[in-house]
Design an enzyme around this catalytic site. Structure first.
Site, short mmCIF file in Angstrom:
data_model
loop_
_atom_site.label_atom_id
_atom_site.label_comp_id
_atom_site.label_asym_id
_atom_site.label_seq_id
_atom_site.Cartn_x
_atom_site.Cartn_y
_atom_site.Cartn_z
N VAL A 178 42.97 41.36 46.53
CA VAL A 178 42.89 42.29 45.39
C VAL A 178 42.78 43.74 45.88
O VAL A 178 43.45 44.64 45.33
CB VAL A 178 41.69 41.92 44.47
CG1 VAL A 178 41.67 42.83 43.25
CG2 VAL A 178 41.77 40.46 44.04
N GLY A 196 46.87 33.46 47.78
CA GLY A 196 45.77 34.39 47.46
C GLY A 196 45.17 34.16 46.08
O GLY A 196 44.46 35.01 45.56
N ASP A 215 34.41 28.44 38.57
CA ASP A 215 35.04 29.75 38.35
C ASP A 215 35.37 29.93 36.86
O ASP A 215 35.08 30.97 36.27
CB ASP A 215 36.29 29.87 39.23
CG ASP A 215 37.01 31.18 39.03
OD1 ASP A 215 36.58 32.19 39.62
OD2 ASP A 215 38.00 31.22 38.26
N LYS A 222 33.82 32.56 33.97
CA LYS A 222 34.65 33.41 33.09
C LYS A 222 34.34 33.12 31.62
O LYS A 222 34.29 34.05 30.80
CB LYS A 222 36.12 33.15 33.39
CG LYS A 222 36.52 33.67 34.77
CD LYS A 222 37.85 33.13 35.22
CE LYS A 222 38.30 33.73 36.54
NZ LYS A 222 39.44 33.03 37.13
#
Ligand code: NAP
Ligand code: HSE
Length: 428
Positions: free
Chosen positions: A14, A187, A201, A205
């Site tokens: 990122v 990635g 994850d 969120k």
């Protein structure tokens, strides 16, 4: 004109995208904020590591305090990940009046309230658009676009890695481990991909989205989580035969101020738009009392999509800086959450049971469900390949979670039920 100096914590997937966009879109960005944006210093673990981007070696540092204590740096972009040390850096940076842009859902889901409170005390902005659904501006949409409405449901694919894996398993019959490796190379995956595949994850969120959407103090432990590691090729084939796709869905619902939040592999009817969200793409459905149904779609992970959200946040922070209005975000989570019980959470279910292939077994199964008031949409029985057993596939009408749990316990105790092979929520 004096540039706005940005400190970057992290130059991985990122961080590299952030440098590319800030440098590549400099003219457009400067025209929006009224001054150039300059990446001043960049924190990495290892300065000698080969990079995918050329960057002035003078800017690299292995000491975060070089950035946090630099009085010239106004905004810090945190894209290093992690929780403990990262939180310490962010709190100290806020204490020193620096604004924060982060992609760190782990941190925001666990410590968001503390970080946002510290930001407000110090009149700083903390923006975290990139923490959910990569390039989709879903946080801004909930905060600004739906400020007028009462959100009743947020449902979506919010993890790119698992959607990539499930898509490849469904479309190419690919093996789970092989596709996970590909997602890591591209990635998309977290440093520890267990948090992707075990649903954590996505749960983080959904904690962030439901806190904002329902304006309630939702915590990570309020989310019922199940990942995709138990999804077999066989389940995916069954789903297809019956007209469904298996997707890892986050579902947050609110009825009369009672909420429920979950992440689980779900069978989604092929006719539902979310069933055709493939690869690394994410999609989030938002249902509002006034607006009805809306859907947002885009890349959920990866260098440039994620960096797009980061740099948009950077622009917003710098615009606030120019207007002198940083740290003026209204408190988002003002409501005390009230969670639904299992008796109050209702959905359709798919059950796959391996049973003894003899008279009366199907009747026994349907009797257990009838006694728990679980009504059935369809039932299918067929031989189990390579075994004297039979398989029974049941799709229920809406049933409460407590009854389904009770049914599964009862099935496990029946000698005619040899295995409860799969249980899925059904949507669409
Ligand atoms: P990454 O590729 O692993 O990059 C992490 C970067 O941070 C590396 O440059 C690393 O330095 C540096 N770093 C890590 N720990 C450090 C430490 N203790 N001290 C100094 N530097 C440190 O990670 P990423 O995929 O870019 O993800 C970064 C963050 O964005 C995570 O919070 C992730 O959850 C989030 N995110 C990622 C995506 C995505 O698609 N990848 C999407 C949305 C959000 P070295 O380069 O020297 O090793
Ligand atoms: N590992 C995450 C995903 C990155 O695959 O969705 C984006 O948050």
């Amino acid at each position: 004109m004096k540039p706005i100096k940005v400190g970057l914590l992290g130059l991985g997937t990122v961080g590299t995208g952030v440098v590319r966009i800030v440098e590549g879109h400099q003219e457009d960005l400067a025209s929006q904020v009224g001054s150039p944006i300059e990446i001043g210093k960049v924190l990495v673990q290892n300065k000698s590591k080969a990079r995918n981007i050329s960057i002035d070696a003078e800017k690299l540092t292995e000491d975060a305090w070089d950035i946090i204590r630099d009085p010239e740096i106004d905004v810090i972009v945190e894209v290093m990940g992690g929780i403990g040390l990262t939180k310490e850096y962010i709190l100290e940076a806020l204490e020193r009046g620096k604004h924060i842009v982060t992609a760190n859902k782990d941190l925001m889901a666990l410590h968001g309230p503390e970080i946002l409170a510290k930001a407000q005390q110090n009149r700083c902005d903390v923006m975290y658009e990139a923490s959910v659904a990569g390039g989709i501006p879903i946080i801004r949409t909930l905060v600004e676009g739906f400020s007028s409405d009462r959100i009743t449901k947020i449902m979506g694919i919010v993890n790119g890695t698992t959607n990539y894996i499930l898509t490849k398993m469904s479309q190419e019959g690919a093996a789970y481990a092989e596709v996970l490796k590909e997602a890591q190379e591209l990635g998309y995956a977290e440093a520890d991909p267990t948090s992707d595949v075990e649903g954590l994850d996505a749960a983080r969120k959904m904690t962030i989205l439901s806190t904002i959407g329902f304006r309630a103090n939702v915590a990570l432990e309020d989310v019922a989580v199940q990942g995709i590691s138990s999804v077999s090729k066989e389940d995916i084939l069954y789903a297809k035969r019956l007209g469904y796709e298996v997707k890892l869905l986050g579902i947050a619902e609110r009825q009369d101020d009672l909420i429920s939040i979950s992440v689980q592999p779900t069978m989604v009817k092929q006719s539902h738009p979310i069933a055709s969200v493939n690869g690394v793409f994410n999609a989030v459905y938002v249902y509002g009392e006034a607006v009805g149904e809306t859907m947002f779609y885009g890349a959920g992970a990866g260098e440039l999509p994620t960096a797009t959200s980061i740099v948009s946040d950077l622009v917003a922070v710098i615009k606030n800086l120019k207007l002198g209005v940083n740290g003026k975000q209204a408190s988002l989570a003002y409501k005390e959450k009230k969670l639904k019980t299992d008796e109050q959470i209702s959905s359709k279910y798919f059950l796959l049971l391996q049973v003894a292939d003899r008279a009366g077994v199907l009747a026994r199964i349907t009797q257990v469900l009838a006694e728990l008031e679980v009504s059935l949409e369809s039932v299918l029985q067929q031989p189990t390949p390579g075994s004297p057993d039979a398989e029974i596939i049941v799709i229920t009408h809406d049933a409460n979670r407590a009854s389904i749990k009770q049914a599964l316990e009862t099935f496990k105790a029946l000698d005619v039920v040899h295995q409860v092979k799969s249980v899925y929520r059904v949507e669409g």
